[in-house]
Design a protein around this motif. Structure first.
Motif, PDB file in Angstrom:
ATOM      1  N   UNK A 111       0.055  65.269   5.692  1.00 28.25           N
ATOM      2  CA  UNK A 111       0.744  66.140   4.972  1.00 28.25           C
ATOM      3  C   UNK A 111       1.715  67.010   5.989  1.00 28.25           C
ATOM      4  N   UNK A 112       1.366  67.264   7.075  1.00 27.59           N
ATOM      5  CA  UNK A 112       2.318  67.858   8.109  1.00 27.59           C
ATOM      6  C   UNK A 112       3.525  67.015   8.418  1.00 27.59           C
ATOM      7  N   UNK A 113       3.147  65.742   8.567  1.00 25.73           N
ATOM      8  CA  UNK A 113       4.390  64.747   8.936  1.00 25.73           C
ATOM      9  C   UNK A 113       5.451  64.472   7.757  1.00 25.73           C
ATOM     10  N   UNK A 114       4.730  64.609   6.537  1.00 26.17           N
ATOM     11  CA  UNK A 114       5.344  64.528   5.296  1.00 26.17           C
ATOM     12  C   UNK A 114       6.492  65.607   5.361  1.00 26.17           C
ATOM     13  N   UNK A 115       5.978  66.887   5.233  1.00 29.81           N
ATOM     14  CA  UNK A 115       6.767  68.074   5.584  1.00 29.81           C
ATOM     15  C   UNK A 115       7.853  68.416   6.572  1.00 29.81           C
ATOM     16  N   UNK A 116       7.328  67.981   7.666  1.00 31.22           N
ATOM     17  CA  UNK A 116       8.308  67.994   8.731  1.00 31.22           C
ATOM     18  C   UNK A 116       9.396  67.106   8.791  1.00 31.22           C
ATOM     19  N   UNK A 117       9.084  65.678   8.419  1.00 27.19           N
ATOM     20  CA  UNK A 117       9.975  64.906   8.013  1.00 27.19           C
ATOM     21  C   UNK A 117      11.218  65.024   7.068  1.00 27.19           C
ATOM     22  N   UNK A 118      10.506  65.733   6.054  1.00 25.12           N
ATOM     23  CA  UNK A 118      11.468  66.249   4.969  1.00 25.12           C
ATOM     24  C   UNK A 118      12.403  67.339   5.476  1.00 25.12           C
ATOM     25  N   UNK A 119      11.788  68.253   6.297  1.00 30.35           N
ATOM     26  CA  UNK A 119      12.630  69.430   6.922  1.00 30.35           C
ATOM     27  C   UNK A 119      13.820  68.766   7.852  1.00 30.35           C
ATOM     28  N   UNK A 120      13.374  67.831   8.340  1.00 27.54           N
ATOM     29  CA  UNK A 120      14.354  66.977   9.213  1.00 27.54           C
ATOM     30  C   UNK A 120      15.478  66.401   8.606  1.00 27.54           C
ATOM     31  N   UNK A 121      14.832  65.812   7.620  1.00 33.67           N
ATOM     32  CA  UNK A 121      16.030  64.875   6.637  1.00 33.67           C
ATOM     33  C   UNK A 121      17.120  66.082   6.223  1.00 33.67           C
ATOM     34  N   UNK A 122      16.499  67.044   5.726  1.00 30.35           N
ATOM     35  CA  UNK A 122      17.379  68.143   5.260  1.00 30.35           C
ATOM     36  C   UNK A 122      18.259  68.549   6.350  1.00 30.35           C
ATOM     37  N   UNK A 123      17.807  69.090   7.421  1.00 30.17           N
ATOM     38  CA  UNK A 123      18.481  69.664   8.568  1.00 30.17           C
ATOM     39  C   UNK A 123      19.616  68.563   9.124  1.00 30.17           C
ATOM     40  N   UNK A 124      19.052  67.271   9.190  1.00 28.66           N
ATOM     41  CA  UNK A 124      20.217  66.119   9.541  1.00 28.66           C
ATOM     42  C   UNK A 124      21.205  65.830   8.455  1.00 28.66           C
ATOM     43  N   UNK A 125      20.902  66.249   7.137  1.00 29.82           N
ATOM     44  CA  UNK A 125      21.823  66.258   5.994  1.00 29.82           C
ATOM     45  C   UNK A 125      22.739  67.244   6.138  1.00 29.82           C
ATOM     46  N   UNK A 126      22.600  68.376   6.455  1.00 30.71           N
ATOM     47  CA  UNK A 126      23.375  69.413   6.723  1.00 30.71           C
ATOM     48  C   UNK A 126      24.006  69.366   7.978  1.00 30.71           C
ATOM     49  N   UNK A 127      23.726  68.504   8.935  1.00 25.90           N
ATOM     50  CA  UNK A 127      24.445  68.407  10.087  1.00 25.90           C
ATOM     51  C   UNK A 127      25.499  67.226  10.094  1.00 25.90           C
ATOM     52  N   UNK A 128      25.677  66.503   8.801  1.00 25.33           N
ATOM     53  CA  UNK A 128      26.552  65.282   8.562  1.00 25.33           C
ATOM     54  C   UNK A 128      28.041  65.626   9.044  1.00 25.33           C
TER      55      UNK A 128
ATOM     56  N   UNK B 150      19.346  59.328  11.110  1.00 23.16           N
ATOM     57  CA  UNK B 150      18.232  60.051  11.023  1.00 23.16           C
ATOM     58  C   UNK B 150      17.654  60.441   9.433  1.00 23.16           C
ATOM     59  N   UNK B 151      18.748  60.745   8.755  1.00 23.93           N
ATOM     60  CA  UNK B 151      18.173  61.057   7.182  1.00 23.93           C
ATOM     61  C   UNK B 151      17.352  59.843   6.886  1.00 23.93           C
ATOM     62  N   UNK B 152      18.147  58.690   7.090  1.00 24.63           N
ATOM     63  CA  UNK B 152      17.182  57.447   6.425  1.00 24.63           C
ATOM     64  C   UNK B 152      15.958  57.137   7.208  1.00 24.63           C
ATOM     65  N   UNK B 153      15.898  57.425   8.514  1.00 23.30           N
ATOM     66  CA  UNK B 153      14.628  57.172   9.171  1.00 23.30           C
ATOM     67  C   UNK B 153      13.426  58.096   8.734  1.00 23.30           C
ATOM     68  N   UNK B 154      14.151  59.380   8.480  1.00 27.70           N
ATOM     69  CA  UNK B 154      13.204  60.595   7.804  1.00 27.70           C
ATOM     70  C   UNK B 154      12.650  60.356   6.286  1.00 27.70           C
ATOM     71  N   UNK B 155      13.533  59.971   5.515  1.00 28.66           N
ATOM     72  CA  UNK B 155      13.054  59.287   4.289  1.00 28.66           C
ATOM     73  C   UNK B 155      12.291  58.216   4.395  1.00 28.66           C
ATOM     74  N   UNK B 156      12.459  57.202   4.953  1.00 25.62           N
ATOM     75  CA  UNK B 156      11.453  56.212   5.271  1.00 25.62           C
ATOM     76  C   UNK B 156       9.946  56.719   5.722  1.00 25.62           C
ATOM     77  N   UNK B 157      10.014  57.480   6.497  1.00 25.56           N
ATOM     78  CA  UNK B 157       8.744  58.169   7.497  1.00 25.56           C
ATOM     79  C   UNK B 157       8.010  58.793   5.975  1.00 25.56           C
ATOM     80  N   UNK B 158       8.704  59.739   5.478  1.00 23.34           N
ATOM     81  CA  UNK B 158       8.085  60.289   4.198  1.00 23.34           C
ATOM     82  C   UNK B 158       7.521  59.358   3.045  1.00 23.34           C
ATOM     83  N   UNK B 159       8.274  58.151   2.893  1.00 23.52           N
ATOM     84  CA  UNK B 159       7.664  57.285   1.966  1.00 23.52           C
ATOM     85  C   UNK B 159       6.399  56.419   2.539  1.00 23.52           C
ATOM     86  N   UNK B 160       6.644  56.225   4.019  1.00 23.52           N
ATOM     87  CA  UNK B 160       5.290  55.474   4.539  1.00 23.52           C
ATOM     88  C   UNK B 160       4.266  56.302   4.670  1.00 23.52           C
ATOM     89  N   UNK B 161       4.332  57.440   4.899  1.00 25.79           N
ATOM     90  CA  UNK B 161       3.214  58.566   4.935  1.00 25.79           C
ATOM     91  C   UNK B 161       2.566  58.629   3.488  1.00 25.79           C
TER      92      UNK B 161
END
Length: 148
Positions: A96-113, A123-134
């Motif tokens: 659950x922590x991994x899903x939450x943190x990977x989601x936050x990281x995806x949002x932060x990297x999207x804002x970093x575009x 990194x957005x794609x990597x984090x979205x894959x992590x959320x899916x896999x978890x």
């Protein structure tokens, strides 16, 4: 030797709802979390060092200084690495922590575009894959305790 001291053959094989066996998908997600967290950590260090690598944008809605973004990525990178290590234990709270943190990281990297587009989208794609896999790992292992 009394027979009541010998554990039954199924002792210790019953999966706990809080600690499940870790599937290959979950291990891969944890490895990607550690990798993505390390890359975010390096991204934060580079931004704090005011590297010439980053593009200066004007009139961006989420306009932080490069130092501000550096701290965001540095702290988030450390948290993602620690969460990735925790996911390897198979603990449900770590997923659950991994899903939450990977989601936050995806949002932060999207804002970093606007600052570093190719790397941020990677990194957005990597984090979205992590959320899916978890999330997929939780669904597959919840049924009978055996990894998919």
């Amino acid at each position: 030797m009394p027979s009541d001291t010998i554990p039954p053959p199924t002792a210790g094989t019953d999966p706990s709802p809080w600690h499940a066996r870790v599937s290959g998908t979950t291990v891969f997600a944890a490895a990607l979390m550690i990798f993505g967290g390390a890359m975010a950590l390096f991204e934060g260090i580079a931004a704090l060092a005011k590297d010439d690598l980053f593009v200066a944008t004007r009139h961006y809605v989420f306009e932080f200084s490069l130092t501000g973004w550096g701290w965001v990525h540095l702290i988030l990178g450390i948290v993602v690495i620690l969460a990735g290590c925790a996911v390897l234990t198979g603990a449900l709270w770590a997923r659950f922590l991994g899903v939450a943190v990977a989601g936050l990281s995806a949002i932060a990297n999207f804002l970093w575009v606007p600052y570093y587009p190719f790397w941020a989208l990677t990194l957005v794609a990597v984090n979205i894959f992590v959320v899916w896999a978890l999330c997929t790992g939780m669904h597959r292992e919840a049924g009978d305790g055996r990894p998919a």
